[in-house]
Design a protein around this motif. Structure first.
Motif, short mmCIF file in Angstrom:
data_model
loop_
_atom_site.label_atom_id
_atom_site.label_comp_id
_atom_site.label_asym_id
_atom_site.label_seq_id
_atom_site.Cartn_x
_atom_site.Cartn_y
_atom_site.Cartn_z
N CYS A 248 6.15 -10.82 -6.48
CA CYS A 248 5.70 -9.48 -5.70
C CYS A 248 4.22 -9.35 -5.76
N LEU A 278 4.33 4.45 7.33
CA LEU A 278 4.80 3.43 6.37
C LEU A 278 4.24 3.87 5.02
N PHE A 279 3.03 3.98 4.87
CA PHE A 279 2.44 4.65 3.55
C PHE A 279 3.38 5.71 3.06
N LEU A 282 6.58 4.75 1.75
CA LEU A 282 6.60 3.78 0.52
C LEU A 282 6.36 4.44 -0.66
N SER A 285 9.12 6.23 -1.81
CA SER A 285 10.42 5.23 -2.35
C SER A 285 9.86 5.05 -3.83
N VAL A 286 8.61 4.67 -4.05
CA VAL A 286 8.07 4.18 -5.27
C VAL A 286 8.34 5.39 -6.23
N CYS A 605 -0.31 0.44 1.47
CA CYS A 605 1.05 0.26 1.74
C CYS A 605 1.42 -1.30 1.32
N LEU A 608 2.16 -0.83 -2.51
CA LEU A 608 3.15 0.00 -2.72
C LEU A 608 4.47 -0.80 -2.31
N ALA A 609 4.29 -1.60 -1.42
CA ALA A 609 5.62 -2.58 -1.20
C ALA A 609 5.74 -3.54 -2.36
N SER A 610 4.69 -3.78 -2.80
CA SER A 610 4.67 -4.91 -3.98
C SER A 610 5.39 -4.35 -5.28
N LEU A 612 7.42 -1.83 -5.00
CA LEU A 612 8.92 -1.39 -4.67
C LEU A 612 9.63 -2.63 -4.73
N TRP A 641 1.28 -3.87 -8.53
CA TRP A 641 0.87 -3.07 -7.80
C TRP A 641 -0.96 -3.63 -7.56
#
Length: 699
Positions: A248, A278-279, A282, A285-286, A605, A608-610, A612, A641
């Motif tokens: 991640c 997307l931002f 995410l 979600s986080v 993005c 944050l994906a990392s 998540l 992150w």
């Protein structure tokens, strides 16, 4: 107006004041090594980093971050201890009266001096007899460690009458299991509910009085939740979740960053909108994952208890409080971020225009998409070394026996007598030079990160400048491989300037960190300024330092561009870049700012994906049970992150530095040609010179 930088194919002033003839080209004009002193300082810093890390590898033991010490000073779970403790990871306090005395307000005893032993699982009282936990078998006790474990650590029945008598006096070598216990972060938390059956058997055998009091519970609970042990567990969590960090924090950000760059290349008009949507998705979600782990949503909150236990028994932990605080902070950040992204929706068309320019550059110089792999690989190797050294530095120190004044005695199986002069416990002794070594290591990690990011940015700037001054195409005056040529110029002439710029940023950020730590310490001790003037100065200094840090980062980025173009030193390049921006601020300001905002959201993005995916991986069975259990997802997620943001910065610099380099080159081009840029690509001229369109977009 300043003299030209020589940013024209033809005759121009060279860096040494002479005139270069046609054919040399702006990027390849005569250069000199710049800021050599700081290059020497940087090399000396690397030597010091290696020496400092060697100290950590020599003195540290990462097991200390997770497990406690036994009555011999061994670290539980250490295969090199005497005896071999590789399977014995849990620390258990064998003498309940010592635990009670350490928690009593009227007693000076400390829990660190209470007798502890390493076990495989936490003992529980028998339902029909009395269980015992005996010292490691040695001396006159003829048992192997494996047999001792198979007998549930109990060889009381094999003791001589004298040794049974000392055991009934709570002097060992065997101790009764009166209180149930549960595994809380690899320490057996005694529950202050004595077993009536075990206590009756103990009294019938003539054992000394055992105190039943809540202090037995509170004393161990207070130690487990101490700030120092919580910090150690957080650092240990990073070491345990190395697989999560690789996936991640290393692999996933590269994949997402490359995908983003390819989409910028082929779907540039839609990317700002995709990035904003997307931002927002995410960050929501986080935030929801923080709510889940804090126990505010669902039943998936973290638990300090490891393994099976009574579901009606709950233990509070500082880690849960930290998750609550993190959830509140993320909620505030989420609200601010969503509102801010809504506010910039009307400006996104401007970002699209400037991103098209960067997309054209990437299409012409396609090696730029691949180039970030080089600094990424170097930085990945550095981080593996840095994190390993950090774990050892945080766990360094000497194990020493405490100097206690308590009246305690314990039977020594080797000496074959009761000893009252060696019954104090053991602790890890830290010295001031260890704290200095840790701080130096943290500073070194940040400086190295800034250095590699700056080096990557400078190479990209040199490549893009080559494209711009070739009139947006290929030219016989320009190197066939601009990226490799830019790398060569950096390593040969400007590496010292990059070291200086990254050092300045690291130094300012370190001062901010120290002042923030002092502010928090003063707040805890209620020593903060009480007068309105004192509070104003106090808060203003923090705000000023943040502004200075942001300004220096911005100036540095533009200085790297001028370093790549002109080959001048850091301070001179900073001066030239600042003058160019101030002279053209009304022309380029809005375009540059909006473009930077979209790129910043893109980096977030990826990071944050990392974070998540780190939450998802840490929620698996592997990290929720056994010796791999993490105390809290906070630190691993934050590290992922951070790593995701660093990796995204390396790759997004392709677009970011392309925009900034072209804009700065455009400013210099316009200044040298009486306000009309001669070398600007048509798409850039359309973006910057159409004032009517810009006014429509910014209304």
């Amino acid at each position: 107006m300043r003299g030209p930088l020589g940013a024209v194919i033809g005759k121009y002033p060279s860096s040494d004041g002479g005139v270069a003839e046609k054919g040399d080209g702006i990027i390849k004009h005569n250069r000199k090594c710049r800021d050599v002193v700081f290059l020497v300082i940087f090399i000396a810093f690397w030597v010091a980093m290696i020496v400092n890390s060697s100290f950590g590898f020599n003195q540290g033991n990462p097991l200390r971050l997770t497990y406690g010490l036994d009555y011999k000073g061994n670290v539980c779970g250490d295969r090199h201890a005497d005896p071999d403790l590789r399977e014995l990871e849990l620390r258990y306090w064998v003498n309940p009266n010592q635990v009670y005395e350490s928690g009593s307000k009227d007693n000076q005893a400390k829990l660190s001096n209470a007798r502890t032993i390493c076990l495989m699982d936490c003992p529980i009282p028998s339902e029909d007899s009395l269980n015992w936990v005996c010292d490691y078998p040695e001396g006159e006790v003829r048992l192997s460690v494996d047999d001792w474990i198979d007998r549930n650590y109990d060889y009381f029945a094999d003791l001589t009458p004298d040794l049974r008598n000392t055991s009934l006096q709570l002097q060992g070598p065997c101790y009764p299991v009166i209180f149930p216990s549960v595994n809380v972060y690899w320490s057996c938390q005694l529950i202050a509910r004595a077993s009536n059956v075990s206590l009756r058997h103990w009294r019938e055998m003539g054992g000394v009085n055992i105190v039943e009091d809540i202090a037995v519970d509170k004393s161990i609970h207070g130690l487990i939740n101490s700030r120092s042990l919580v910090l150690k567990r957080y650092v240990a969590d990073v070491g345990k979740s190395w697989g999560v960090l690789i996936v991640c924090g290393g692999i996933l950000p590269v994949f997402l960053s490359v995908i983003w760059l390819l989409m910028i290349r082929h779907f540039v008009s839609a990317m700002p909108w995709i990035t904003v949507v997307l931002f927002n998705g995410l960050i929501v979600s986080v935030t929801m994952f923080y709510y889940l782990k804090a126990g505010w949503i669902g039943n998936d909150s973290i638990s300090p208890i490891i393994g099976e236990h009574d579901p009606y028994y709950h233990v509070s932990a500082r880690e849960i409080s930290h998750l609550h605080a993190a959830a509140v902070i993320m909620t505030a950040v989420m609200i601010i971020s969503v509102l801010s992204s809504i506010a910039i929706v009307r400006r996104i068309l401007m970002a699209t225009s400037v991103l098209k320019v960067a997309a054209k550059v990437i299409g012409e110089v396609q090696a730029l998409i691949i180039f970030p792999i080089i600094p990424y690989a170097i930085l990945a190797i550095f981080y593996i070394f840095w994190f390993s050294a950090a774990l050892h530095l945080f766990s360094s120190g000497r194990v020493v026996q405490n100097d206690c004044n308590t009246n305690c005695c314990a039977y020594d199986l080797k000496l074959k007598r009761v000893s009252c002069d060696r019954c104090c416990g053991y602790s890890i002794q830290y010295t001031s030079h260890i704290a200095a070594a840790i701080f130096f290591h943290l500073f070194g990690g940040y400086w190295a990160t800034q250095f590699f990011v700056a080096s990557s940015a400078t190479v990209i700037a040199g490549s893009v400048a080559t494209y711009y001054w070739a009139r947006g195409g290929t030219s016989p005056e320009i190197s066939f491989l601009p990226v490799l040529s830019s790398m060569k110029r950096l390593l040969r002439y400007s590496i010292g300037s990059v070291a200086l710029g990254s050092l300045i940023v690291s130094f300012i950020e370190s001062i901010r960190f120290i002042l923030e730590a002092l502010r928090r310490k003063l707040k805890v001790t209620n020593s903060a300024p009480e007068s309105w003037f004192g509070r104003m100065v106090y808060n203003s200094s923090q705000c000023l330092l943040r502004c200075v840090g942001w300004t220096i980062k911005s100036v540095n980025r533009n200085a790297y561009i001028l370093i790549a173009i002109t080959g001048k030193g850091f301070f001179k390049s900073s001066e030239i870049a600042t003058d160019l921006i101030i002279s053209n601020i009304l022309r380029i300001g809005k375009v540059n700012v909006i473009g930077d905002v979209i790129l910043f959201l893109g980096k977030l993005c990826v990071s944050l994906a990392s974070a998540l995916f780190a939450f998802l991986m840490l929620d698996t069975h592997k990290y929720n049970i056994g010796h791999n259990k993490i105390s809290s997802p906070i630190f691993p997620v934050l590290v992922c992150w951070f790593l995701g943001y660093v990796v995204a910065t390396l790759f997004f610099a392709v677009v970011e530095m392309s925009i900034d380099t072209i804009i700065l080159s455009f400013c210099q081009d316009s200044e040298e040609h009486q306000g009309t840029a001669q070398y600007a690509p048509p798409l850039l001229l359309e973006t910057l010179n159409d004032q009517t369109e810009m006014q429509r977009l910014t209304q």
